[in-house]
Scaffold this motif. Structure first.
Motif, mmCIF file in Angstrom:
data_model
loop_
_atom_site.group_PDB
_atom_site.id
_atom_site.type_symbol
_atom_site.label_atom_id
_atom_site.label_comp_id
_atom_site.label_asym_id
_atom_site.label_seq_id
_atom_site.Cartn_x
_atom_site.Cartn_y
_atom_site.Cartn_z
ATOM 1 N N LEU A 1 75.160 10.434 -20.468
ATOM 2 C CA LEU A 1 74.366 10.823 -21.633
ATOM 3 C C LEU A 1 75.166 10.732 -22.926
ATOM 4 C CD1 LEU A 1 71.587 11.832 -22.454
ATOM 5 C CD2 LEU A 1 72.407 14.174 -22.157
ATOM 6 N N PHE A 2 76.463 11.077 -22.859
ATOM 7 C CA PHE A 2 77.280 11.077 -24.066
ATOM 8 C C PHE A 2 78.452 10.098 -23.964
ATOM 9 C CE2 PHE A 2 75.306 15.317 -24.023
ATOM 10 C CZ PHE A 2 74.587 15.223 -25.213
ATOM 11 N N LYS A 3 78.260 9.025 -23.197
ATOM 12 C CA LYS A 3 79.300 8.006 -23.092
ATOM 13 C C LYS A 3 79.518 7.352 -24.441
ATOM 14 C CE LYS A 3 80.702 3.934 -20.444
ATOM 15 N NZ LYS A 3 80.340 2.968 -19.380
ATOM 16 N N PHE B 1 85.200 3.314 -30.428
ATOM 17 C CA PHE B 1 85.224 3.860 -31.789
ATOM 18 C C PHE B 1 84.612 5.255 -31.850
ATOM 19 C CE2 PHE B 1 85.328 -0.741 -32.138
ATOM 20 C CZ PHE B 1 86.381 -0.937 -33.006
ATOM 21 N N GLY B 2 84.266 5.809 -30.702
ATOM 22 C CA GLY B 2 83.739 7.169 -30.655
ATOM 23 C C GLY B 2 82.249 7.279 -30.845
ATOM 24 N N LEU C 1 76.883 5.833 -27.113
ATOM 25 C CA LEU C 1 76.151 4.607 -26.814
ATOM 26 C C LEU C 1 74.648 4.809 -26.774
ATOM 27 C CD1 LEU C 1 78.437 2.924 -24.120
ATOM 28 C CD2 LEU C 1 78.281 2.454 -26.570
ATOM 29 N N LEU C 2 74.192 5.976 -26.338
ATOM 30 C CA LEU C 2 72.752 6.237 -26.297
ATOM 31 C C LEU C 2 72.167 6.235 -27.706
ATOM 32 C CD1 LEU C 2 70.312 6.867 -24.534
ATOM 33 C CD2 LEU C 2 70.831 9.310 -24.814
ATOM 34 N N ILE C 3 72.895 6.832 -28.652
ATOM 35 C CA ILE C 3 72.429 6.833 -30.047
ATOM 36 C C ILE C 3 72.443 5.413 -30.598
ATOM 37 C CG2 ILE C 3 72.952 7.613 -32.391
ATOM 38 C CD1 ILE C 3 74.043 10.191 -31.209
ATOM 39 N N GLY D 1 77.316 -0.857 -35.174
ATOM 40 C CA GLY D 1 78.385 -1.747 -34.751
ATOM 41 C C GLY D 1 79.343 -2.237 -35.818
ATOM 42 N N SER D 2 79.377 -1.594 -36.969
ATOM 43 C CA SER D 2 80.245 -2.078 -38.042
ATOM 44 C C SER D 2 81.723 -1.772 -37.779
ATOM 45 C CB SER D 2 79.836 -1.429 -39.370
ATOM 46 O OG SER D 2 80.826 -1.637 -40.360
#
Length: 267
Positions: A3-5, A9-10, A13-15, A119-120
């Protein structure tokens, strides 16, 4: 996916996935509706490895160029051939795609900050800041960020560092290529500066024929090619070498006029 993988860059991934989904849905008609994006070479995308791929491209708007590439890359990976028909491909996007952008641009408002999360790799330009020419050293942290992104996935960069055509290639891109030895894929775009404003956020003109050509990876001898050799290969591959600024023949002019009729745009 946890869920919070997070990516290197921190970013969660879900967001990131939901941001790409949402932006993909609301921008799709800009390339297949208001305007038509003509794609060539999508088979190149399908044959690339998971990581250490560097896309080099000419640059026409701040954001629309990258958004179009996100559409094309994900559509190609979903089995579409030179097409972004049917938006379903955006539901499961490739999450390790990054793009190099100026830090001041990505901090200029809420929307750029959202784009940045998608993705910047935000870097400080060494030659331009706040609309003025500057001359400062490359930050090693910026180089490290690009290297980290290449290790994790694909990176899009615009080696001229500006939307003005036929500006010199920045040697920093060549140094990164020589040092980290990525697969280098040239992309040539056109029609974006006619259809969008400079930022690539507002549709300026409709019924424009946009184009994106994805070329075969460059043949680079990482050990023996000099920085100047690599710069020249970049210039030719993205069609920004000075030799492209030439006097056109009557036949070429006629062909361009015919193409502009298709674009419904008078130059």
């Amino acid at each position: 996916m946890g869920l919070f993988k997070r990516n290197p860059f921190g970013h969660i991934l879900l967001i990131k996935k939901w941001i790409i989904r949402y932006l993909g849905i609301i921008t799709h008609r800009r390339f297949r509706g208001f305007n038509e994006l003509q794609i060539e070479g999508s088979e190149v995308i399908k044959n690339l490895p998971h990581n250490n791929v560097l896309f080099i491209s000419n640059h026409q708007t701040y954001f629309a160029d990258v958004v179009a590439m996100f559409h094309v890359f994900n559509a190609s990976l979903s089995g579409r051939e030179d097409s972004i028909k049917n938006i379903g491909y955006i539901w499961n996007p490739k999450l390790n795609v990054y793009y190099v952008a100026a830090k001041e641009t990505m901090k200029s408002g809420l929307l750029p900050k959202i784009f940045a999360y998608a993705g910047s790799i935000s870097i400080e330009r060494t030659w331009r800041a706040e609309g003025k020419d500057v001359n400062r050293q490359v930050k090693m942290s910026d180089i490290s960020s690009i290297a980290k992104a290449l290790k994790d996935g694909w990176v899009i960069t615009f080696p001229q560092g500006t939307t003005t055509p036929f500006k010199p290639i920045r040697k920093g891109t060549a140094h990164i290529i020589k040092r980290y030895e990525p697969i280098v894929v040239p992309v040539v775009i056109d029609g974006f500066r006619r259809s969008f404003d400079k930022k690539g956020l507002r549709v300026k003109k409709k019924n424009i024929l946009q184009s994106m050509e994805i070329k075969a990876p460059l043949d680079i001898d990482y050990k023996n090619d000099s920085i100047e050799d690599i710069v020249e290969k970049i210039e030719y591959s993205i069609e920004q070498h000075p030799s492209f600024l030439k006097v056109l023949t009557k036949k070429q002019i006629e062909d361009m006029e015919e193409l502009n009729k298709q674009r419904k745009y008078n130059v």
